[in-house]
Design an enzyme around this catalytic site. Structure first.
Site: not given
Length: 332
Positions: A3, A8-10, A12, A135, A218
């Site tokens: 991730t 979302s490239a936000i 916040h 690992v 959401k």
């Protein structure tokens, strides 16, 4: 492939985190640092602000709750906008949106450049990277930890002694945790699908648009990107395959529907096609009246072809085989 680069490239603003938590503290602190970080690490970044929109069916009190939470977290500039002020800022919002929470410190970034920027900075400060390294085993020692790893590129096994381990293994963090901790965990991977639209609609909204959370969840966001595209999503689907990053037609359809963008552009194409069909009849009638005889002017066929082409696209977007097949016959 985790991730760090697929999100979302936000950036916040910090109004959603629970006050008093480490997440709330670091969210607001990190947001304030972004201008300096972006400049020093050469990361594309823009403070476009964010909006949490409330529809007619939702209770606007939810916006008040988010604003109070944001104020406790120290988020600056929060305010609730009514419909008039909102449409002045974002004229393309849906008709059922009544008000919204405005957070001017929200921003957008390029997650690829950000990840690379942080990695380059870490390397310059002495961090070593072991890529394609798994690992195999973790053990506690008197001085810290013993880590047995396998380097896939060289097929070499190695044992590393360290005082500190940070578990950043993403969806595999449970496997790392369970080798050391008595508190066993299980992570169910959750896949999110996005739709990235063309730059021709990149300015459809200027701010990042969130939906007010409801009992259904959401919702999805609609946001411009730093590269000029428009991003919709994500879905949230639990999957068994932790490597399952594929997109599906069902998922993308869900993104369009939940973003409220399943009507305007598809039906717009259909109405435009009908407009061309109507225009051809009007043009033929006017020219025939002037010539006092029935004509089939070139412009009639041009308008017909354009209308038929658009109707074919409309049928494909609506999954209507009858429309598509009928237009192909007319082409033939």
């Amino acid at each position: 492939n985790e991730t760090s680069k697929a999100n979302s490239a936000i950036i916040h603003a910090g109004f959603d985190a629970v006050p008093g938590t480490m997440k709330a503290k670091l969210n607001v602190m990190g947001n304030a640092m972004m201008d300096t970080i972006a400049e020093e690490l050469d990361i594309p970044f823009k403070r476009n602000g964010s909006l949490v929109v409330c529809t007619k069916e939702q209770d606007p009190e939810g916006l008040q709750v988010l604003m109070e939470r944001g104020k406790k977290n120290g988020v600056p500039g929060l305010q609730i906008l009514d419909r008039e002020a909102l449409i002045e800022k974002e004229p393309n919002l849906a008709d059922d949106v009544t008000c919204a929470l405005w957070a001017p410190t929200g921003g957008i970034v390029c997650p690829f450049h950000m990840t690379m920027g942080y990695a380059e900075n870490a390397y310059e400060n002495g961090v070593q990277f072991f890529l394609n390294t798994k690992v195999e085993k973790l053990e506690k020692t008197g001085e810290g930890f013993r880590v047995q790893v396998h380097h896939a590129d060289t097929c070499v096994d190695e044992t590393i002694e360290t005082k500190l381990i940070i578990n950043a293994a993403g969806v595999y963090a449970d496997e790392i945790n369970n080798q050391l901790s008595d508190r066993k965990l299980h992570i169910t991977a959750r896949k999110g699908e996005y739709m990235l639209l063309d730059k021709t609609v990149g300015d459809y909204v200027k701010s990042t648009i969130f939906q007010l959370p409801s009992k259904m969840g959401k919702g999805v966001l609609v946001t411009p990107t730093v590269h000029g595209n428009l991003l919709l999503g994500p879905t949230a689907i639990d999957v068994e395959d932790k490597e399952g990053t594929n997109t599906t037609r069902e998922g993308l359809d869900q993104v369009i529907e939940r973003a409220g963008m399943n009507q305007w552009w598809i039906f717009g194409i259909g109405f435009l096609a009908q407009g061309f069909f109507s225009a051809r009849i009007l043009v033929q009638w006017i020219l025939s009246e002037k010539a006092r005889k029935v004509l089939s002017p070139t412009v009639f066929w041009v308008l017909s072809i354009i209308g038929s082409y658009l109707l074919c696209i409309y049928g494909w977007l609506r999954h209507d085989f009858a429309i598509v097949f009928g237009q192909f016959i007319s082409y033939y």
